[in-house]
Every structure is written in structure tokens, then in C-alpha cells.
Design a protein around this motif. Structure first.
Motif, mmCIF file in Angstrom:
data_model
loop_
_atom_site.group_PDB
_atom_site.id
_atom_site.type_symbol
_atom_site.label_atom_id
_atom_site.label_comp_id
_atom_site.label_asym_id
_atom_site.label_seq_id
_atom_site.Cartn_x
_atom_site.Cartn_y
_atom_site.Cartn_z
ATOM 1 N N VAL A 110 0.743 -1.190 0.065
ATOM 2 C CA VAL A 110 -0.009 0.123 -0.037
ATOM 3 C C VAL A 110 0.865 1.319 0.052
ATOM 4 C CG1 VAL A 110 -1.797 1.073 1.201
ATOM 5 C CG2 VAL A 110 -1.594 -1.374 1.307
ATOM 6 N N GLN A 111 0.613 2.139 -1.015
ATOM 7 C CA GLN A 111 1.507 3.432 -1.043
ATOM 8 C C GLN A 111 0.862 4.570 -0.541
ATOM 9 O OE1 GLN A 111 3.018 2.906 -5.054
ATOM 10 N NE2 GLN A 111 4.813 1.976 -4.079
ATOM 11 N N GLU A 112 -0.460 4.526 -0.734
ATOM 12 C CA GLU A 112 -1.608 5.554 -0.660
ATOM 13 C C GLU A 112 -2.852 5.068 -0.027
ATOM 14 O OE1 GLU A 112 -2.406 8.174 -3.659
ATOM 15 O OE2 GLU A 112 -0.107 8.486 -4.052
ATOM 16 N N THR A 113 -3.451 5.763 0.924
ATOM 17 C CA THR A 113 -4.777 5.268 1.378
ATOM 18 C C THR A 113 -5.640 6.606 1.276
ATOM 19 O OG1 THR A 113 -3.686 3.905 2.725
ATOM 20 C CG2 THR A 113 -6.289 3.992 2.819
ATOM 21 N N GLN A 114 -6.846 6.680 0.743
ATOM 22 C CA GLN A 114 -7.501 7.961 0.597
ATOM 23 C C GLN A 114 -9.033 7.580 0.956
ATOM 24 O OE1 GLN A 114 -7.113 10.332 -3.011
ATOM 25 N NE2 GLN A 114 -4.722 10.059 -3.116
ATOM 26 N N PHE A 115 -9.436 8.288 1.534
ATOM 27 C CA PHE A 115 -11.022 8.043 2.002
ATOM 28 C C PHE A 115 -11.789 9.497 1.407
ATOM 29 C CE2 PHE A 115 -8.647 5.318 4.825
ATOM 30 C CZ PHE A 115 -9.093 4.339 4.451
ATOM 31 N N LEU A 116 -12.628 9.568 0.788
ATOM 32 C CA LEU A 116 -13.411 10.732 0.430
ATOM 33 C C LEU A 116 -14.880 10.319 0.136
ATOM 34 C CD1 LEU A 116 -13.166 13.746 -0.729
ATOM 35 C CD2 LEU A 116 -13.153 12.610 -2.941
ATOM 36 N N MET A 117 -15.733 11.300 1.143
ATOM 37 C CA MET A 117 -17.061 11.326 1.013
ATOM 38 C C MET A 117 -17.513 12.723 -0.008
ATOM 39 S SD MET A 117 -17.983 9.925 4.737
ATOM 40 C CE MET A 117 -19.587 9.022 4.623
ATOM 41 N N ILE A 118 -18.594 12.490 -0.672
ATOM 42 C CA ILE A 118 -19.048 13.840 -1.419
ATOM 43 C C ILE A 118 -20.243 14.009 -1.249
ATOM 44 C CG2 ILE A 118 -19.245 14.469 -3.723
ATOM 45 C CD1 ILE A 118 -16.918 12.475 -4.361
ATOM 46 N N GLY A 119 -20.615 15.354 -1.094
ATOM 47 C CA GLY A 119 -22.047 15.668 -0.709
ATOM 48 C C GLY A 119 -22.037 17.194 -0.653
ATOM 49 N N ILE A 120 -23.024 17.667 0.314
ATOM 50 C CA ILE A 120 -23.123 19.313 0.747
ATOM 51 C C ILE A 120 -22.658 19.079 2.236
ATOM 52 C CG2 ILE A 120 -24.658 20.810 0.794
ATOM 53 C CD1 ILE A 120 -24.523 20.029 -1.968
ATOM 54 N N CYS A 121 -21.837 20.350 2.516
ATOM 55 C CA CYS A 121 -21.073 20.383 3.764
ATOM 56 C C CYS A 121 -22.236 21.067 4.707
ATOM 57 C CB CYS A 121 -19.990 21.047 3.730
ATOM 58 S SG CYS A 121 -20.332 22.738 3.232
ATOM 59 N N ASP A 122 -22.005 21.335 5.883
ATOM 60 C CA ASP A 122 -22.635 21.904 6.970
ATOM 61 C C ASP A 122 -23.077 23.208 6.771
ATOM 62 O OD1 ASP A 122 -20.220 22.308 7.573
ATOM 63 O OD2 ASP A 122 -20.225 22.110 9.580
ATOM 64 N N MET A 123 -22.042 24.042 6.068
ATOM 65 C CA MET A 123 -22.175 25.419 5.780
ATOM 66 C C MET A 123 -23.308 25.726 4.645
ATOM 67 S SD MET A 123 -20.217 26.912 8.023
ATOM 68 C CE MET A 123 -19.931 28.574 7.543
ATOM 69 N N CYS A 124 -23.239 24.715 3.617
ATOM 70 C CA CYS A 124 -23.863 24.746 2.532
ATOM 71 C C CYS A 124 -25.322 24.375 2.456
ATOM 72 C CB CYS A 124 -23.117 24.401 1.334
ATOM 73 S SG CYS A 124 -21.739 25.144 0.881
#
Ligand SMILES: [Zn+2]
Ligand SMILES: [Zn+2]
Ligand SMILES: [Zn+2]
Length: 126
Positions: A110-124
């Protein structure tokens, strides 16, 4: 000891990321630099910090890398085991304090690990 110009640039990058509330793209860091630096230099600085485990990055929906300082990262086998969230509206990518249980992969490097969730943030959202 007198600081070399390169050390100074590195310090600026760390300062900028320390004060940032969200992760920052290379372009954003470049804009925030108090001295003139070219993009390649900033990339190199970030790359070196990432190798040392000082910063980590996550690739956003837009394909850009977003960098953040590693403060509370539990770094094990190159894993920065928290979630990131990218807002579709303001495009900001935030480090979230939720850890992910990462499996150990036998026979894989393993060289990189990425976790991304996409949506609308609390400010928006409001
Ligand atoms: Zn990290
Ligand atoms: Zn937002
Ligand atoms: Zn993060």
C-alpha cells in the motif's frame, strides 16, 4: 543558523496549512504564499512532507490533490485513516475526525490510502 531560502519556503507552506481550516489545493497554497514561488517548488515541498508523514492529501472529485497537515493522523502503513468530505457546492475538502478501520493487505504494497465522501457540507446545507 541562517535559514536557506528553501527552508523558508517550507516554513511558509507549513504555516499556511497550520492556519487552514480546510485542506488546500496546490493553487490555493500558491496564492497564500507571501513570497513568489513557482508551482513546481510547492509541489516538491508537499511531496517531501508527504513522504515524511507531515502532510497527507486526498484527491477530490475534481481530480485535484488537497493537502492537510497530519496532526492526529494515525499513520500506519501509509494510511491516514480518517475520512474526507468534499462539498459539491463550495468545493471545500475537509478532514473529518472519523477513523476508518483499514484492513491489512497481505502481499500488497500500500502506497497511499484515501477516503473521500462527497455531498453538501454543513455550511452549504442550511
Ligand atoms: Zn495524515
Ligand atoms: Zn460547502
Ligand atoms: Zn485529512
Amino acid at each position: 543558523m541562517k535559514k536557506t531560502r528553501n527552508t523558508q519556503k517550507q516554513d511558509y507552506v507549513i504555516d499556511i496549512l497550520t492556519n487552514a481550516k480546510h485542506t488546500m489545493s496546490v493553487e490555493a497554497i500558491l496564492k497564500a504564499m507571501p513570497i513568489k514561488v513557482n508551482k513546481t517548488t510547492v509541489y516538491r515541498i508537499l511531496e517531501r512532507f508527504a513522504e515524511k508523514g507531515k502532510v497527507h492529501f486526498v484527491t477530490g472529485e475534481d481530480g485535484k490533490a488537497y493537502y492537510a497537515l497530519c496532526n492526529d493522523c494515525n499513520v500506519k502503513h501509509e494510511m491516514h485513516n480518517h475520512i474526507h468530505f468534499q462539498c459539491k457546492s463550495c468545493k471545500k475538502v475537509t478532514c473529518l475526525p472519523y477513523e476508518i478501520e483499514v484492513p491489512e493487505l497481505k502481499d500488497f504494497e500500500v502506497q497511499e490510502t484515501q477516503f473521500l465522501m462527497i455531498g453538501i457540507c454543513d455550511m452549504c446545507i442550511s
